[in-house]
Design a protein around this motif. Structure first.
Motif, PDB file in Angstrom:
ATOM      1  N   ILE A  45       0.850  -1.191   0.000  1.00  0.00           N
ATOM      2  CA  ILE A  45       0.000   0.000   0.000  1.00  0.00           C
ATOM      3  C   ILE A  45       0.885   1.241   0.000  1.00  0.00           C
ATOM      4  O   ILE A  45       2.005   1.221   0.500  1.00  0.00           O
ATOM      5  N   VAL A  46       0.346   2.312  -0.567  1.00  0.00           N
ATOM      6  CA  VAL A  46       1.109   3.559  -0.555  1.00  0.00           C
ATOM      7  C   VAL A  46       0.159   4.741  -0.419  1.00  0.00           C
ATOM      8  O   VAL A  46      -0.980   4.693  -0.883  1.00  0.00           O
ATOM      9  N   ARG A  61       2.627  15.676   8.600  1.00  0.00           N
ATOM     10  CA  ARG A  61       2.346  16.822   7.733  1.00  0.00           C
ATOM     11  C   ARG A  61       1.776  16.383   6.400  1.00  0.00           C
ATOM     12  O   ARG A  61       1.987  15.268   5.954  1.00  0.00           O
ATOM     13  N   ASN A 104       5.980  -1.373   4.353  1.00  0.00           N
ATOM     14  CA  ASN A 104       5.506  -0.305   5.231  1.00  0.00           C
ATOM     15  C   ASN A 104       4.026  -0.019   5.041  1.00  0.00           C
ATOM     16  O   ASN A 104       3.410  -0.410   4.045  1.00  0.00           O
ATOM     17  N   LEU A 121       1.039   3.332   5.788  1.00  0.00           N
ATOM     18  CA  LEU A 121       0.902   4.669   5.200  1.00  0.00           C
ATOM     19  C   LEU A 121       1.787   5.690   5.901  1.00  0.00           C
ATOM     20  O   LEU A 121       2.450   6.496   5.260  1.00  0.00           O
ATOM     21  N   THR A 146       3.410   4.572   9.097  1.00  0.00           N
ATOM     22  CA  THR A 146       4.278   3.803  10.000  1.00  0.00           C
ATOM     23  C   THR A 146       4.966   2.699   9.196  1.00  0.00           C
ATOM     24  O   THR A 146       4.624   2.458   8.033  1.00  0.00           O
ATOM     25  N   LEU A 147       5.932   2.059   9.835  1.00  0.00           N
ATOM     26  CA  LEU A 147       6.728   1.057   9.126  1.00  0.00           C
ATOM     27  C   LEU A 147       6.295  -0.350   9.523  1.00  0.00           C
ATOM     28  O   LEU A 147       5.820  -0.569  10.638  1.00  0.00           O
ATOM     29  N   LEU A 156       9.555   1.248  14.338  1.00  0.00           N
ATOM     30  CA  LEU A 156       8.433   1.039  13.420  1.00  0.00           C
ATOM     31  C   LEU A 156       7.811   2.352  12.948  1.00  0.00           C
ATOM     32  O   LEU A 156       6.657   2.403  12.534  1.00  0.00           O
ATOM     33  N   GLU A 157       8.584   3.422  13.022  1.00  0.00           N
ATOM     34  CA  GLU A 157       8.089   4.724  12.564  1.00  0.00           C
ATOM     35  C   GLU A 157       9.227   5.494  11.913  1.00  0.00           C
ATOM     36  O   GLU A 157      10.368   5.386  12.358  1.00  0.00           O
ATOM     37  N   PRO A 158       8.895   6.318  10.904  1.00  0.00           N
ATOM     38  CA  PRO A 158       9.922   7.223  10.364  1.00  0.00           C
ATOM     39  C   PRO A 158      10.102   8.400  11.327  1.00  0.00           C
ATOM     40  O   PRO A 158       9.268   8.618  12.199  1.00  0.00           O
ATOM     41  N   ARG A 196       9.860  12.243  12.573  1.00  0.00           N
ATOM     42  CA  ARG A 196       8.859  13.287  12.310  1.00  0.00           C
ATOM     43  C   ARG A 196       9.396  14.694  12.504  1.00  0.00           C
ATOM     44  O   ARG A 196       8.895  15.631  11.879  1.00  0.00           O
ATOM     45  N   MET A 229       8.901  17.611   9.835  1.00  0.00           N
ATOM     46  CA  MET A 229       9.385  17.336   8.483  1.00  0.00           C
ATOM     47  C   MET A 229       8.237  16.820   7.603  1.00  0.00           C
ATOM     48  O   MET A 229       7.234  16.313   8.098  1.00  0.00           O
ATOM     49  N   LYS A 230       8.428  16.992   6.287  1.00  0.00           N
ATOM     50  CA  LYS A 230       7.489  16.379   5.329  1.00  0.00           C
ATOM     51  C   LYS A 230       7.948  14.944   5.118  1.00  0.00           C
ATOM     52  O   LYS A 230       9.042  14.716   4.601  1.00  0.00           O
ATOM     53  N   VAL A 231       7.132  13.995   5.512  1.00  0.00           N
ATOM     54  CA  VAL A 231       7.552  12.594   5.499  1.00  0.00           C
ATOM     55  C   VAL A 231       6.701  11.808   4.505  1.00  0.00           C
ATOM     56  O   VAL A 231       5.469  11.871   4.551  1.00  0.00           O
ATOM     57  N   GLN A 232       7.363  11.111   3.604  1.00  0.00           N
ATOM     58  CA  GLN A 232       6.656  10.216   2.681  1.00  0.00           C
ATOM     59  C   GLN A 232       7.111   8.787   2.954  1.00  0.00           C
ATOM     60  O   GLN A 232       8.297   8.481   2.836  1.00  0.00           O
ATOM     61  N   VAL A 233       6.168   7.941   3.334  1.00  0.00           N
ATOM     62  CA  VAL A 233       6.465   6.518   3.522  1.00  0.00           C
ATOM     63  C   VAL A 233       6.073   5.786   2.245  1.00  0.00           C
ATOM     64  O   VAL A 233       5.021   6.061   1.668  1.00  0.00           O
ATOM     65  N   VAL A 234       6.925   4.911   1.754  1.00  0.00           N
ATOM     66  CA  VAL A 234       6.589   4.023   0.626  1.00  0.00           C
ATOM     67  C   VAL A 234       6.815   2.590   1.098  1.00  0.00           C
ATOM     68  O   VAL A 234       7.395   2.384   2.172  1.00  0.00           O
ATOM     69  N   PRO A 235       6.358   1.575   0.331  1.00  0.00           N
ATOM     70  CA  PRO A 235       6.430   0.199   0.856  1.00  0.00           C
ATOM     71  C   PRO A 235       7.831  -0.225   1.299  1.00  0.00           C
ATOM     72  O   PRO A 235       7.974  -0.981   2.255  1.00  0.00           O
ATOM     73  N   THR A 236       8.861   0.282   0.623  1.00  0.00           N
ATOM     74  CA  THR A 236      10.206  -0.196   0.950  1.00  0.00           C
ATOM     75  C   THR A 236      11.078   0.844   1.647  1.00  0.00           C
ATOM     76  O   THR A 236      12.278   0.627   1.798  1.00  0.00           O
ATOM     77  N   GLY A 237      10.538   1.965   2.054  1.00  0.00           N
ATOM     78  CA  GLY A 237      11.383   2.959   2.710  1.00  0.00           C
ATOM     79  C   GLY A 237      10.626   4.221   3.067  1.00  0.00           C
ATOM     80  O   GLY A 237       9.390   4.224   3.134  1.00  0.00           O
ATOM     81  N   TRP A 238      11.354   5.307   3.318  1.00  0.00           N
ATOM     82  CA  TRP A 238      10.738   6.605   3.609  1.00  0.00           C
ATOM     83  C   TRP A 238      11.727   7.722   3.297  1.00  0.00           C
ATOM     84  O   TRP A 238      12.940   7.481   3.244  1.00  0.00           O
TER      85      TRP A 238
END
Ligand code: SF4
Ligand SMILES: [Zn+2]
Ligand SMILES: [Zn+2]
Lengths: 335, 62
Positions: free
Chosen positions: A63-64, A89, A305, A307, A309-310, B27-29, B31, B40-49
């Motif tokens: 998911i993204v 944010r 990951n 949306l 959180t990891l 388990l969190e990027p 913030r 910060m502006k944080v973008q999480v994607v399936p394999t990273g952030w």
């Protein structure tokens, strides 16, 4: 084993395992109340039900978040609401990055890629991003594309069908009677309305929610029964991961035994649905929980990951599936 | 000495303990920017952030 639990699991063996019908609400509640020593038997039965009515395949999904944060709604568990002092944010993902995320998801062997936006419902800008993004994904990679964009109009439902969205996620989140304690900016019935339109459009319906929001066991059983009435193709099960700054930020993480009871109960309520482990499994059940769930009625996972959180690395889940001899559902099987 | 900030809760790292923040960060990027405490502006994607501070640039994990 206690006498009452013998009877509820015996009833489930006949009704659910042999006949393929979901448990009634009163029996779902009994499963949620099983004593600790009966949890393994409940999970074992849920596993047999899943193997019999769904088979051994596990559906893998990535998911993204296409649009993160700044949502005008007030779902009390959500770090993406713009109404709370959450550190999340607002940010948009660009289309090349969206395509890359789809490619990386496909590379894990996943058959599903779900695009999510933190909105009440899509506006023209979001629908245009979807049109462009889905087209670019379909040109670059073979994967089923699903979407979760909040409440929809009929016109938007039709547009998503035109784009080739094969499944739409819209969670009811919790049972009807508890919903007003969790969300005040829209109603459970509004969500139900979107789900009906999605169902009628021919898209697959994905609808689940979050366990551990402070609902009673009766309300948890009510929720499972309401999902069973909807008969979604997929039910994602989340466990509350309390987010800083949200109204539920101080809610305790739920008892892992209650989480396992819920997994068994939801499978016994929904013998044929794709029951997906979604957010919060790591924090609620730890590393062992993934194994227990997959051997207790779960037949789908979100890898990598979430949306905001990891999660565990995709390889941890894929290695576990190989060890359990559960094949990853292939794309060809779902097209 | 320059004050630094916890990347999870945004409070100064010299004040209080941030053990639970460190545990949660598994388990969190991040913030908050550790240099200036900006969100910060944080973008999480399936394999990273990726996490971007307007002043101090972008951190990434892939
Ligand atoms: S509608 Fe979705 S993104 Fe918005 S606050 Fe509710 S759960 Fe969060
Ligand atoms: Zn901290
Ligand atoms: Zn900074």
């Amino acid at each position: 084993m206690s006498t009452s639990s013998v009877s509820v699991l015996d009833r489930a063996r006949t009704r659910v395992l042999a006949e393929g019908q979901g448990l009634e609400e009163a029996d779902i509640l009994e499963v949620l109340r099983l004593p600790d020593e009966d949890i393994p038997a409940a999970l074992q039965l849920a596993h047999e039900v899943r193997m019999r009515w769904c088979g051994p395949e596990v559906e893998v999904e990535g998911i993204v978040s296409l649009k993160t944060g700044g949502c005008p709604e007030d779902c009390h568990f959500c770090s993406q609401s713009g109404l709370f002092s959450s550190p999340v944010r607002s940010v948009w993902l660009d289309i090349p990055s969206l395509v890359k995320a789809a490619q990386q998801t496909a590379a894990t062997g996943a058959s599903e890629f779900c695009i999510v936006a933190a909105v009440r419902g899509p506006d023209a800008k979001l629908m245009q991003q979807m049109r462009d993004g889905v087209k670019a994904i379909k040109e670059a990679v073979d994967i089923n594309v699903a979407a979760s964009l909040g409440m929809l109009s009929q016109e938007q439902v039709d547009d998503l069908v035109d784009m080739g969205i094969h499944r739409y996620n819209h969670n009811l989140e919790t049972c009807r009677s508890y919903f007003p304690n969790v969300v005040t900016t829209h109603s459970w019935e509004e969500r139900w309305g979107t789900l009906k339109m999605v169902r009628d459009s021919g898209m697959e319906v994905c609808c689940g929610g979050i366990i551990g929001l402070g609902e009673t066991l009766e309300q948890r059983a009510e929720f499972a029964a309401q999902l069973a009435e909807l008969q979604p193709d997929e039910v994602p099960l989340n466990f509350l991961n309390p987010r800083p700054g949200t109204p539920l930020g101080d809610q305790p993480v739920m008892d892992p035994k209650d989480a396992l009871r819920a997994i068994a109960a939801f499978r016994l309520a929904l013998p044929r649905t794709i029951l997906r482990y979604a957010g919060g499994r790591e924090i609620t059940l730890g590393d062992l929980g993934t194994r227990e769930g997959l051997l207790g009625g779960i037949n789908a996972v979100i890898v990598g990951n979430y949306l905001t959180t990891l999660g565990r690395p995709a390889t941890s889940d894929l290695d576990l599936l190989a060890e359990l001899k559960m094949p990853v559902k292939a794309l060809s099987a779902t097209l | 000495m320059e004050t630094t900030y916890c990347d999870r809760c945004g409070e100064p790292t010299g004040t209080g303990t941030h053990d639970s923040c460190r545990a949660a960060r598994q388990l969190e990027p991040p913030r908050f920017c550790t240099h200036c405490r900006r969100r910060m502006k944080v973008q999480v994607v399936p394999t990273g952030w990726t996490a971007t501070c307007a002043e101090h640039g972008t951190l990434a994990a892939h």
